[in-house]
Motif scaffolding. Sequence first.
Motif, mmCIF file in Angstrom:
data_model
loop_
_atom_site.group_PDB
_atom_site.id
_atom_site.type_symbol
_atom_site.label_atom_id
_atom_site.label_comp_id
_atom_site.label_asym_id
_atom_site.label_seq_id
_atom_site.Cartn_x
_atom_site.Cartn_y
_atom_site.Cartn_z
ATOM 1 N N ARG A 1 -138.340 -105.693 30.798
ATOM 2 C CA ARG A 1 -139.178 -104.655 30.169
ATOM 3 C C ARG A 1 -138.890 -103.301 30.792
ATOM 4 N NH1 ARG A 1 -143.575 -108.412 30.583
ATOM 5 N NH2 ARG A 1 -144.479 -107.184 32.276
ATOM 6 N N ALA A 2 -138.715 -103.318 32.133
ATOM 7 C CA ALA A 2 -138.499 -102.056 32.827
ATOM 8 C C ALA A 2 -137.154 -101.437 32.450
ATOM 9 C CB ALA A 2 -138.577 -102.272 34.340
ATOM 10 N N VAL B 1 -152.894 -104.386 26.121
ATOM 11 C CA VAL B 1 -152.790 -102.933 26.028
ATOM 12 C C VAL B 1 -152.185 -102.511 24.700
ATOM 13 C CG1 VAL B 1 -151.823 -100.896 27.089
ATOM 14 C CG2 VAL B 1 -152.466 -102.836 28.497
ATOM 15 N N LEU C 1 -143.958 -109.093 26.098
ATOM 16 C CA LEU C 1 -145.278 -109.018 26.713
ATOM 17 C C LEU C 1 -146.054 -110.306 26.462
ATOM 18 C CD1 LEU C 1 -146.123 -105.384 25.654
ATOM 19 C CD2 LEU C 1 -145.846 -106.193 27.993
ATOM 20 N N GLU D 1 -154.890 -99.029 32.382
ATOM 21 C CA GLU D 1 -153.784 -98.409 33.131
ATOM 22 C C GLU D 1 -152.929 -99.459 33.816
ATOM 23 O OE1 GLU D 1 -154.839 -95.155 35.657
ATOM 24 O OE2 GLU D 1 -156.624 -94.740 34.453
ATOM 25 N N PRO E 1 -150.826 -107.742 30.132
ATOM 26 C CA PRO E 1 -150.350 -106.458 29.617
ATOM 27 C C PRO E 1 -150.321 -106.421 28.089
ATOM 28 C CG PRO E 1 -148.537 -107.716 30.537
ATOM 29 C CD PRO E 1 -149.775 -108.477 30.838
ATOM 30 N N ILE F 1 -150.701 -100.919 31.338
ATOM 31 C CA ILE F 1 -149.559 -100.037 31.036
ATOM 32 C C ILE F 1 -148.498 -100.171 32.119
ATOM 33 C CG2 ILE F 1 -148.815 -97.641 30.856
ATOM 34 C CD1 ILE F 1 -151.628 -97.072 29.724
ATOM 35 N N LEU F 2 -148.938 -100.150 33.362
ATOM 36 C CA LEU F 2 -147.978 -100.275 34.465
ATOM 37 C C LEU F 2 -147.223 -101.593 34.375
ATOM 38 C CD1 LEU F 2 -150.061 -98.794 37.428
ATOM 39 C CD2 LEU F 2 -148.014 -97.811 36.373
ATOM 40 N N ARG F 3 -147.983 -102.673 34.109
ATOM 41 C CA ARG F 3 -147.335 -103.985 34.006
ATOM 42 C C ARG F 3 -146.378 -104.012 32.822
ATOM 43 N NH1 ARG F 3 -146.101 -107.496 35.654
ATOM 44 N NH2 ARG F 3 -147.150 -109.389 34.985
ATOM 45 N N ALA F 4 -146.809 -103.467 31.666
ATOM 46 C CA ALA F 4 -145.987 -103.507 30.457
ATOM 47 C C ALA F 4 -144.713 -102.698 30.650
ATOM 48 C CB ALA F 4 -146.779 -102.975 29.272
ATOM 49 N N THR F 5 -144.834 -101.560 31.326
ATOM 50 C CA THR F 5 -143.659 -100.696 31.448
ATOM 51 C C THR F 5 -142.801 -101.051 32.649
ATOM 52 O OG1 THR F 5 -144.971 -99.061 32.630
ATOM 53 C CG2 THR F 5 -144.726 -98.755 30.270
ATOM 54 N N GLY F 6 -143.134 -102.145 33.328
ATOM 55 C CA GLY F 6 -142.170 -102.631 34.303
ATOM 56 C C GLY F 6 -142.619 -102.729 35.747
ATOM 57 N N ALA F 7 -143.933 -102.602 36.036
ATOM 58 C CA ALA F 7 -144.387 -102.787 37.419
ATOM 59 C C ALA F 7 -144.567 -104.275 37.678
ATOM 60 C CB ALA F 7 -145.694 -102.048 37.653
ATOM 61 N N PRO F 8 -143.872 -104.829 38.673
ATOM 62 C CA PRO F 8 -144.026 -106.251 38.980
ATOM 63 C C PRO F 8 -145.435 -106.555 39.491
ATOM 64 C CG PRO F 8 -142.095 -105.306 40.082
ATOM 65 C CD PRO F 8 -142.887 -104.177 39.540
#
Lengths: 229, 405
Positions: free
Chosen positions: A84-85, B401, A57, B305, B398, B308-315
């Motif tokens: 990360r995904a 967060v 990150l 939010e 991200p 979170i989306l970016r950290a968990t993998g949303a481009p």
Amino acid sequence: MAEPLVRLRGVDKAYVDHVVTPVLHGIDLTVLPGEFIALTGPSGSGKSTLLNLIGLLDRPTAGEVYLEGRATSALNDAELTRLRARRLGFVFQFHHLLPAFTAVENVELPMLADRGRRDPELRARAARLLESIGLGDRMPYLAPDLSGGQQPRVAIARAHAGDPPQVLADEPTGNLDTESGRQVLELVRRINRERHTAFIIVTHDERIAHQCDRIVHLVDGRIVGDDAP
Amino acid sequence: MNFELIVALRYLREGRGQTALILTGIAVGVGVIVFLSALINGLQTSLIDRTLGSQAHVVVRPPEELPRVLTAEPGTLHGVIVQRPPQRVRSIKQWQQAREDIARFPGVVAVAPTVIGPAMASRGPGSSAVAVRGIDPEQYQRIVALREKLVAGSLDLTGFRALIGIDLADDLGVRVGDRVRLQAGLERTAVYTVAGIFDFGNRDLNQRWVFVSLRAAQALFALDGGVSTLEVRGTRIFDAEALAQRITERTGLVADSWMAVNAQLLVGLRSQSSSSYMIQTFVILAVALGIASVLAVSVVQKSREIGILRATGAPRGRVMRIFLIQGGLLGLAGSALGILLGIVLALLFASLAKNPDGSATFPVELTAALFLRAAATAVGVGILAGLFPARRAARMDPAAVIRGG
Ligand SMILES: Nc1ncnc2c1ncn2[C@@H]1O[C@H](COP(=O)(O)OP(=O)(O)O)[C@@H](O)[C@H]1O
Ligand SMILES: [Mg+2]
């Protein structure tokens, strides 16, 4: 020895805005598959910063972060996002479920964000996961309607949904009562055993730290202890 | 359904209050635009229709006669007074040829020869100055819809028969079947039977215009088979000026478009249009700012939010599109409501603005094209308005967060 999931070599990190704040100094750390690690240290010692670097990150000021043998400093944002995904799971300090979505949608969402399109297979997977941790009947509840003990377990399910080889958790029990905290640790431990998923858990809680297989202790941005409890 | 659409819809639903408020704002804006456009388009169409109801798109006439100056022997100085030659009705040279040429111009629908000249109309002691128009009714009908203007009698102009306006008929006290005398110059005069009475909805024309047959007018003005004017109808009314210029270039004749003849009207229409555009621009600007600020607030509210989306993998691109789509959806839904509102306003106005006799003063022009344009504008403006907030969302860090920010 198995290929390390993460390897940090001589990592420094300083925040630069108006002033330069050096936080981490010469960090060397290796995480192997299936490890169950507690990351401890006083407040402000750099635990979250370190977790951000491991989780791709943030980027180190010096040194290199290798993810599954691959140097990451030259990767662009899209490539880091994809890693990360697919290769990492996150549990955030205050669980941070998305309030506009149901429990099952929260678990499904990171996979959806990576895949791009709705897919019944993803939904089925999220549902199965919630079933397996005893939250099958909570699937259609909006995140804010879940109890304080259920929310972190949904967050753990979300981190685990894509079956990443490792999950990073920043004080997952920080604001939970003892019983909920115990349940969370139990769940995490179970996933670790069943799926051989590595966990790095930032915690202040001595009892939790002592249930881990390895404790990495950080003081003033330096690793001062790295041992079995 | 894809990820960004799912999240966008959910966020719009989650912020119900804000969404309803901004939708109302967009609807009012689009409603105003639709109403205003329908009103002004309708008004302008009816003004142009009225103007062109009695006029050709282009009127072609012979070149001006240049005044001739006769000089005496070279070397002597003269004071010269130049006078325009006395007005007389002149013929277009080889008008049949000119007419065929013009009829072959692209964009020309019909060409009708006419003879136009001044005369006195009289009956008993009453008399009135009139403009005689010699026409072939069949051909002229394709330039000006004369038949629709008839309020009595018929279009049959054979022999010594004439059509007169409703006001001239009043002034002279004549009806269909009565006789009137037309006199052009001192010696040429003839008696005509009133074949029909027309109403152009214009007092001046109703008083001054008298239609007779082409042949009768040629006799009255001693044109001997000639015609004074060719009247032209084109396919598109606003191409008339260009058409007139081409006719002048190619034939050497003078050609006046209705646009040149009614320059004043056109200036009026144009300033009306530009003030309407200005209002619309400001309305669009207000709508855009409204959408942009709602989305900007939403981005700030949802920064965690988004993180979170970016950290968990949303481009980045997907996160950005979440907000662009929200802008577009707001524009789409808002314009649907706005179009309904505009229709209601326009119909309400049409039912209120009536002539004393109860007929509509002018039709409001509610067209599919107008609705499409309004909807496309709203969607486009929505997406554009979402651009700035969306970029902000995509650039969110991200890492903040996890730090528990
Ligand atoms: N974005 C930032 N900019 C500047 N300084 C920061 C930033 N984030 C954290 N810090 C500083 O870095 C140090 C370590 O923070 P952190 O990694 O959050 O520690 P911990 O998680 O161990 O409490 C703290 O002194 C903190 O103030
Ligand atoms: Mg911390």
